[in-house]
Design a protein around this motif. Sequence first.
Motif, PDB file in Angstrom:
ATOM      1  N   TRP A 236     -34.550 -48.441 -55.975  1.00 48.86           N
ATOM      2  CA  TRP A 236     -35.051 -48.777 -57.313  1.00 48.86           C
ATOM      3  C   TRP A 236     -33.918 -48.675 -58.335  1.00 48.86           C
ATOM      4  CZ3 TRP A 236     -39.220 -51.012 -59.328  1.00 48.86           C
ATOM      5  CH2 TRP A 236     -39.473 -50.869 -60.692  1.00 48.86           C
TER       6      TRP A 236
ATOM      7  N   ARG B 265     -43.179 -50.499 -59.921  1.00 49.10           N
ATOM      8  CA  ARG B 265     -42.569 -49.788 -58.792  1.00 49.10           C
ATOM      9  C   ARG B 265     -43.680 -49.426 -57.806  1.00 49.10           C
ATOM     10  NH1 ARG B 265     -38.588 -44.541 -58.858  1.00 49.10           N
ATOM     11  NH2 ARG B 265     -38.358 -44.475 -56.600  1.00 49.10           N
ATOM     12  N   MET B 266     -43.447 -49.766 -56.543  1.00 48.86           N
ATOM     13  CA  MET B 266     -44.417 -49.446 -55.502  1.00 48.86           C
ATOM     14  C   MET B 266     -44.061 -48.104 -54.863  1.00 48.86           C
ATOM     15  SD  MET B 266     -44.785 -53.225 -53.826  1.00 48.86           S
ATOM     16  CE  MET B 266     -46.362 -52.950 -53.037  1.00 48.86           C
ATOM     17  N   GLU B 267     -45.054 -47.478 -54.272  1.00 46.92           N
ATOM     18  CA  GLU B 267     -44.825 -46.181 -53.636  1.00 46.92           C
ATOM     19  C   GLU B 267     -43.781 -46.261 -52.533  1.00 46.92           C
ATOM     20  OE1 GLU B 267     -48.389 -44.166 -52.411  1.00 46.92           O
ATOM     21  OE2 GLU B 267     -49.401 -44.642 -54.290  1.00 46.92           O
ATOM     22  N   ALA B 268     -43.683 -47.387 -51.866  1.00 47.52           N
ATOM     23  CA  ALA B 268     -42.732 -47.554 -50.764  1.00 47.52           C
ATOM     24  C   ALA B 268     -41.294 -47.730 -51.251  1.00 47.52           C
ATOM     25  CB  ALA B 268     -43.133 -48.752 -49.906  1.00 47.52           C
ATOM     26  N   ASP B 269     -41.088 -47.994 -52.527  1.00 41.09           N
ATOM     27  CA  ASP B 269     -39.739 -48.186 -53.067  1.00 41.09           C
ATOM     28  C   ASP B 269     -39.012 -46.842 -53.129  1.00 41.09           C
ATOM     29  OD1 ASP B 269     -40.266 -50.897 -53.457  1.00 41.09           O
ATOM     30  OD2 ASP B 269     -40.930 -50.592 -55.531  1.00 41.09           O
ATOM     31  N   GLN B 270     -37.883 -46.770 -52.458  1.00 36.54           N
ATOM     32  CA  GLN B 270     -37.074 -45.549 -52.469  1.00 36.54           C
ATOM     33  C   GLN B 270     -36.359 -45.414 -53.816  1.00 36.54           C
ATOM     34  OE1 GLN B 270     -36.960 -43.315 -49.860  1.00 36.54           O
ATOM     35  NE2 GLN B 270     -38.580 -44.613 -49.000  1.00 36.54           N
ATOM     36  N   ASP B 271     -36.129 -44.176 -54.244  1.00 42.65           N
ATOM     37  CA  ASP B 271     -35.464 -43.918 -55.524  1.00 42.65           C
ATOM     38  C   ASP B 271     -34.117 -44.624 -55.617  1.00 42.65           C
ATOM     39  OD1 ASP B 271     -37.561 -42.289 -56.336  1.00 42.65           O
ATOM     40  OD2 ASP B 271     -36.555 -40.418 -55.798  1.00 42.65           O
TER      41      ASP B 271
END
Length: 105
Positions: A53, A44-50
């Motif tokens: 995801w 999971r990348m930091e830019a991925d929104q909850d």
Amino acid sequence: MGKAQKNKTVGRAEMSGVERLGLRVSAMINSPRAQDRCAALIHRMEADQDADWEEVMSRIAETDGVSMVFQDDGGVLLEWEAPTDEDRVLELGEVEALEVEEAPF
């Protein structure tokens, strides 16, 4: 920027976060190494929104034959069984080469 190039930019639709994440996960799953191992580690990348995801992970969880192992670092290990000959997709040339049996009726 020229008028022709400006028109191309206007016509392009933005991808949603789910679509971007789905493409990234798909590329990881379809990589030759993942296909050889029948496994892919999805980070999971930091830019991925909850919400994005969760949506992508729930879609994967609904897929038959795929197991998900959630990692301590937030990643997910996807594992699947290698396709058998029965699961294999036949190419057009292979289909034509198959023997055709007469119908029993």
